[in-house]
Design a protein around this motif. Sequence first.
Motif, PDB file in Angstrom:
ATOM      1  N   ILE A  94      10.222 -25.203 -23.310  1.00 15.35           N
ATOM      2  CA  ILE A  94      10.743 -23.875 -22.989  1.00 15.35           C
ATOM      3  C   ILE A  94       9.912 -22.825 -23.718  1.00 15.35           C
ATOM      4  O   ILE A  94       9.800 -22.853 -24.947  1.00 15.35           O
ATOM      5  N   ALA A  95       9.343 -21.897 -22.974  1.00 15.39           N
ATOM      6  CA  ALA A  95       8.583 -20.804 -23.584  1.00 15.39           C
ATOM      7  C   ALA A  95       9.527 -19.695 -24.027  1.00 15.39           C
ATOM      8  O   ALA A  95      10.528 -19.418 -23.368  1.00 15.39           O
ATOM      9  N   ALA A  96       9.195 -19.057 -25.145  1.00 18.26           N
ATOM     10  CA  ALA A  96       9.937 -17.893 -25.623  1.00 18.26           C
ATOM     11  C   ALA A  96       8.928 -16.814 -25.997  1.00 18.26           C
ATOM     12  O   ALA A  96       8.103 -17.012 -26.896  1.00 18.26           O
ATOM     13  N   GLY A 154      11.768 -17.590 -33.764  1.00 15.44           N
ATOM     14  CA  GLY A 154      12.449 -18.851 -34.020  1.00 15.44           C
ATOM     15  C   GLY A 154      12.522 -19.756 -32.813  1.00 15.44           C
ATOM     16  O   GLY A 154      12.289 -20.973 -32.910  1.00 15.44           O
ATOM     17  N   TRP A 155      12.837 -19.182 -31.660  1.00 20.37           N
ATOM     18  CA  TRP A 155      13.012 -20.000 -30.457  1.00 20.37           C
ATOM     19  C   TRP A 155      11.720 -20.659 -29.999  1.00 20.37           C
ATOM     20  O   TRP A 155      11.742 -21.763 -29.449  1.00 20.37           O
ATOM     21  N   ALA A 156      10.593 -19.980 -30.206  1.00 21.95           N
ATOM     22  CA  ALA A 156       9.312 -20.575 -29.806  1.00 21.95           C
ATOM     23  C   ALA A 156       9.136 -21.931 -30.473  1.00 21.95           C
ATOM     24  O   ALA A 156       8.680 -22.897 -29.843  1.00 21.95           O
ATOM     25  N   SER A 215       3.717 -19.541 -25.530  1.00 18.68           N
ATOM     26  CA  SER A 215       5.010 -19.308 -26.154  1.00 18.68           C
ATOM     27  C   SER A 215       4.804 -18.691 -27.538  1.00 18.68           C
ATOM     28  O   SER A 215       3.762 -18.884 -28.172  1.00 18.68           O
ATOM     29  N   GLY A 216       5.803 -17.925 -27.978  1.00 17.81           N
ATOM     30  CA  GLY A 216       5.719 -17.291 -29.286  1.00 17.81           C
ATOM     31  C   GLY A 216       4.836 -16.068 -29.320  1.00 17.81           C
ATOM     32  O   GLY A 216       4.363 -15.662 -30.389  1.00 17.81           O
TER      33      GLY A 216
END
Length: 300
Positions: A192-194, A182-184, A241-242
Motif C-alpha cells: 500500500i502506497a502512502a 508512518g503509514w509508508a 510511497s512516502g
Amino acid sequence: MTLSLKDKVLFISGASRGIGLAIALRAAKDGAKISIAAKTATPHPKLPGTIYTAAEEIERAGGKALPLVCDIRDEESVKSAIQKTIEKFNGIDIVVNNASAISLTDTENTTLKKYNLMHEINARGTWLVTKYALPYLIESGKQDRNPHILNISPPLSMKEQWFSDHVAYSIAKFNMSLCILGWAGEFREHGIAANALWPVTSIDTAALSILDKHTSSKSRTPQIMADAAHLILTKNSTGFSGNFVIDEIILREHGQTEFDQYLVTPGNRDLVLDLFVDDEVFNKLKPLWKEDRRKKNPKL
C-alpha cells in the motif's frame, strides 16, 4: 503500470466540492467508482455543491458515484460510510484524505472550538478513515490492484515560519503529513502506497473565493491538483510511497510544460504562493517560470 483508474474504487473525504471533487472528476474520466464522503447533504447558504450534485457530475464524467453523508469526526459515521462503500463497490483501492478545516489565527485568537475542529477533522479524521479502510486496502494489495493512500497535506518542514502565525492549524495539518511518514513504513509489507500532495500556489476553491476574492483571482484551479493526484495514484504502489509531492513539480517531471490552463485569471503571473512550501521548492521553480514567460514573450 497502466495510467488509468478504470474500475478502481476511491473513497474521498470532502469530495462534494473543491480539490476533492476535482480529484473525483479526474478519476471518473477513467471510469472509476467513487464514494463521496462529506457532510454537505443540503445546499450550503454560501458554498455551492452537495454530495448529490457531486455524484451527478461524476456520473456525467464517466464514473460511478456513491454519495455518502459522513462526518469523519464520528467513528460510527466513518464505519458506516466504509461499509456502504463495500456493499456498493465490493472493495476499496484508494483513499484520498482531502477533508480539512482551517483557521489562520494565532494562539490568542484561536478558540478551543476551532482548535478542536481542526484537529478532529485534519488529524483524527484522516487517521480514522484510513484505519477503517485499511482491511480493504490490504485486500486490494493481495489482488494486485495497486492500493494507495493520498493525503492532501504539506511536505514536512519543522521551520518556525510555518508555525508561529497559526500554530493550531499548522499542528493539525502537519499531523496529516506525519501520518504519511508512518503509514509508508507501516503498510509497505502490504503493497500500500502512502503519499502526500500539496500545491505550490494557492488553489481557488469556493471557500477561498468567499473568504478572499483577491487571493482567489491570483490562484490556480483545483484541476492542477487533480492532474497531479492522478499521476500519483496511477504509480506502482510498491515503488512510490512516502513522498511529499508538490503539484507543479510532479507534472513537470512527467513532461508537462503548459500551466496557463490552470490560471483562474488568464494571463496572470502574479500568483499567491501557498503556505508550507520551503524556499528550496520556489528556487527550483523560479527559473522554470522565467523560461516559460520568455517562451511566450521573447522580448523579456
